[in-house]
Design an enzyme around this catalytic site. Structure first.
Site, PDB file in Angstrom:
ATOM      1  N   GLU A  71       0.817  -1.217   0.000  1.00 55.51           N
ATOM      2  CA  GLU A  71       0.000   0.000   0.000  1.00 55.51           C
ATOM      3  C   GLU A  71       0.846   1.261   0.000  1.00 55.51           C
ATOM      4  O   GLU A  71       0.513   2.234  -0.653  1.00 55.51           O
ATOM      5  CB  GLU A  71      -0.930   0.030   1.233  1.00 55.51           C
ATOM      6  CG  GLU A  71      -1.724   1.327   1.278  1.00 55.51           C
ATOM      7  CD  GLU A  71      -2.805   1.380   2.338  1.00 55.51           C
ATOM      8  OE1 GLU A  71      -2.725   0.644   3.326  1.00 55.51           O
ATOM      9  OE2 GLU A  71      -3.735   2.186   2.150  1.00 55.51           O
ATOM     10  N   ASP A  88      -0.482  -5.077   3.185  1.00 53.95           N
ATOM     11  CA  ASP A  88      -0.980  -3.835   3.785  1.00 53.95           C
ATOM     12  C   ASP A  88      -0.361  -3.773   5.185  1.00 53.95           C
ATOM     13  O   ASP A  88      -0.701  -4.585   6.053  1.00 53.95           O
ATOM     14  CB  ASP A  88      -2.516  -3.843   3.864  1.00 53.95           C
ATOM     15  CG  ASP A  88      -3.059  -2.475   4.256  1.00 53.95           C
ATOM     16  OD1 ASP A  88      -2.284  -1.674   4.817  1.00 53.95           O
ATOM     17  OD2 ASP A  88      -4.255  -2.214   4.009  1.00 53.95           O
ATOM     18  N   ILE A  90      -0.619  -1.686   7.684  1.00 55.16           N
ATOM     19  CA  ILE A  90      -1.666  -1.516   8.708  1.00 55.16           C
ATOM     20  C   ILE A  90      -2.988  -1.354   7.965  1.00 55.16           C
ATOM     21  O   ILE A  90      -3.235  -0.324   7.335  1.00 55.16           O
ATOM     22  CB  ILE A  90      -1.435  -0.276   9.610  1.00 55.16           C
ATOM     23  CG1 ILE A  90      -0.083  -0.352  10.321  1.00 55.16           C
ATOM     24  CG2 ILE A  90      -2.582  -0.171  10.640  1.00 55.16           C
ATOM     25  CD1 ILE A  90       0.217   0.836  11.243  1.00 55.16           C
ATOM     26  N   ASP A  91      -3.812  -2.377   7.990  1.00 56.69           N
ATOM     27  CA  ASP A  91      -5.144  -2.228   7.420  1.00 56.69           C
ATOM     28  C   ASP A  91      -6.058  -1.756   8.547  1.00 56.69           C
ATOM     29  O   ASP A  91      -6.190  -2.430   9.569  1.00 56.69           O
ATOM     30  CB  ASP A  91      -5.652  -3.539   6.821  1.00 56.69           C
ATOM     31  CG  ASP A  91      -6.932  -3.277   6.051  1.00 56.69           C
ATOM     32  OD1 ASP A  91      -6.883  -2.509   5.081  1.00 56.69           O
ATOM     33  OD2 ASP A  91      -7.987  -3.794   6.451  1.00 56.69           O
ATOM     34  N   THR A  93      -5.816   1.929   9.171  1.00 54.89           N
ATOM     35  CA  THR A  93      -4.928   3.002   9.666  1.00 54.89           C
ATOM     36  C   THR A  93      -5.701   4.041  10.476  1.00 54.89           C
ATOM     37  O   THR A  93      -5.210   4.533  11.491  1.00 54.89           O
ATOM     38  CB  THR A  93      -4.206   3.674   8.474  1.00 54.89           C
ATOM     39  OG1 THR A  93      -3.426   2.679   7.810  1.00 54.89           O
ATOM     40  CG2 THR A  93      -3.292   4.805   8.929  1.00 54.89           C
ATOM     41  N   ASP A 217      -5.683  -4.764   0.550  1.00 54.67           N
ATOM     42  CA  ASP A 217      -6.657  -4.853   1.651  1.00 54.67           C
ATOM     43  C   ASP A 217      -7.234  -6.270   1.768  1.00 54.67           C
ATOM     44  O   ASP A 217      -7.673  -6.673   2.844  1.00 54.67           O
ATOM     45  CB  ASP A 217      -7.850  -3.903   1.412  1.00 54.67           C
ATOM     46  CG  ASP A 217      -7.449  -2.427   1.399  1.00 54.67           C
ATOM     47  OD1 ASP A 217      -6.701  -2.020   2.288  1.00 54.67           O
ATOM     48  OD2 ASP A 217      -7.897  -1.697   0.494  1.00 54.67           O
TER      49      ASP A 217
HETATM   50  C1  LIP Z   1      -8.876   0.640   4.755  1.00 44.60           C
HETATM   51  C2  LIP Z   1      -9.770  -0.507   4.340  1.00 44.60           C
HETATM   52  C3  LIP Z   1     -11.203  -0.191   4.661  1.00 44.60           C
HETATM   53  C4  LIP Z   1     -11.614   0.977   3.851  1.00 44.60           C
HETATM   54  C5  LIP Z   1     -10.740   2.168   4.203  1.00 44.60           C
HETATM   55  C6  LIP Z   1      -9.290   1.851   3.996  1.00 44.60           C
HETATM   56  P1  LIP Z   1      -6.245   1.149   5.086  1.00 44.60           P
HETATM   57  O1  LIP Z   1      -7.526   0.335   4.482  1.00 44.60           O
HETATM   58  O2  LIP Z   1      -9.448  -1.692   4.947  1.00 44.60           O
HETATM   59  O3  LIP Z   1     -12.024  -1.299   4.380  1.00 44.60           O
HETATM   60  O4  LIP Z   1     -12.961   1.252   4.051  1.00 44.60           O
HETATM   61  O5  LIP Z   1     -11.072   3.256   3.416  1.00 44.60           O
HETATM   62  O6  LIP Z   1      -8.995   1.680   2.634  1.00 44.60           O
HETATM   63  O7  LIP Z   1      -6.149   2.384   4.247  1.00 44.60           O
HETATM   64  O8  LIP Z   1      -6.516   1.462   6.501  1.00 44.60           O
HETATM   65  O9  LIP Z   1      -5.123   0.242   4.852  1.00 44.60           O
END
Ligand code: LIP
Length: 271
Positions: A71, A88, A90-91, A93, A217
């Protein structure tokens, strides 16, 4: 691809996930340096970048011919048949920044453009979800199974608003949200597509979908869902293209088809 080879990559991936988890935990309650990306709500911290660098530096040192897609990388190679680590760091964030402990490192490994390993680790809640192709899905080493719910009237469904702040996109998302809220037990938006997929894989929820996500993601999570007995498909039916910025997941095909019939697709530019 031999089982031994997959086992070796998996052991290495697990080590990287656990070390990343330590970095995340260490930073979780501290003040963070935050930058924005596409919108004021699309956030990245120094920890996201540091974890991704740590993971990719280690992979590049150990496997010179492997490809890394992440990412936070400025340059992303095209996804091809080579062994590819899709990360990713940190999914979730936004959750991480707000100290809401629903965030995780997500590591998927593909070969021949098929995901063969999925690892998702939330160190704040000590939840480690894992899967190897053809070998089942696990949470903290205990086998997990997706729900058997087929009736949307008995389903708990996950979806997200996302970080894009375009009025028409948010309106369309809320229309889908409302249609499903009327038909189901409830909708949950916990801020992480990766952990939504883990919840569906472990039967904590019955289905979910999102438009606007990226391959990093969901790469690990789609394998965890299918190895737990669940279904992954394109929101309008058929096989999911992981680059298409969307997914639909459910414990059963019947529920997946019903969710699909109730949502209107939202178009995002492909990865
Ligand atoms: C997040 C996703 C989430 C989405 C957020 C964001 P990140 O990923 O897991 O489902 O709704 O907008 O994309 O940016 O925290 O890695």
């Amino acid at each position: 691809m031999s089982k031994d080879q997959i086992d070796e990559w998996y052991t290495f991936g697990l080590h990287l996930a656990k070390e990343s988890g330590k970095m995340m935990l260490d930073a979780f309650h501290k003040e963070k340096t935050i930058n924005t990306k596409q919108t004021f709500a699309d956030l990245v911290t120094e920890t996201d970048k540091a974890i991704e660098k740590f993971i990719f530096d280690n992979i590049r040192q150990k496997y010179k011919d492997h490809v890394c897609i992440g990412e936070e990388s400025e340059e992303r190679p095209p996804w091809n048949n080579s062994p590819t680590w899709i990360v990713d760091p940190i999914d979730g964030t936004t959750n991480f920044i707000h100290q809401f402990p629903n965030c995780a490192v997500s590591i998927g490994v593909s070969y021949d453009k098929k995901i063969v390993i999925g690892i998702i680790y939330n160190p704040m809640q000590n939840l480690l979800y894992t899967a190897k192709k053809g070998q089942g899905a696990f949470c903290n080493q205990k086998k997990i199974f997706s729900s058997k719910v087929t009736d949307i009237g008995k389903a708990l469904i996950f979806t997200e608003v996302g970080s894009l702040r375009k009025e028409n996109i948010i309106d369309k998302k809320l229309e889908n949200y409302a249609r499903l809220a009327r038909a189901s037990h409830g909708i949950r938006s916990m801020g992480s597509a990766a952990l939504n997929l883990c919840a569906i894989a472990s039967g904590q929820g019955d289905g979910g979908f999102e438009f606007g996500i990226h391959i990093w993601d969901i790469a690990a999570g789609v394998l965890i869902v299918t190895e737990a007995g669940g279904v992954i498909m394109d929101p309008k039916g058929g096989d999911l293209d992981l680059l298409s910025r969307k997914f639909l997941a459910a414990g059963t095909k019947e529920l997946a088809d019903t969710i699909s019939s109730k949502i209107t697709p939202i178009q995002f530019e492909s990865d």
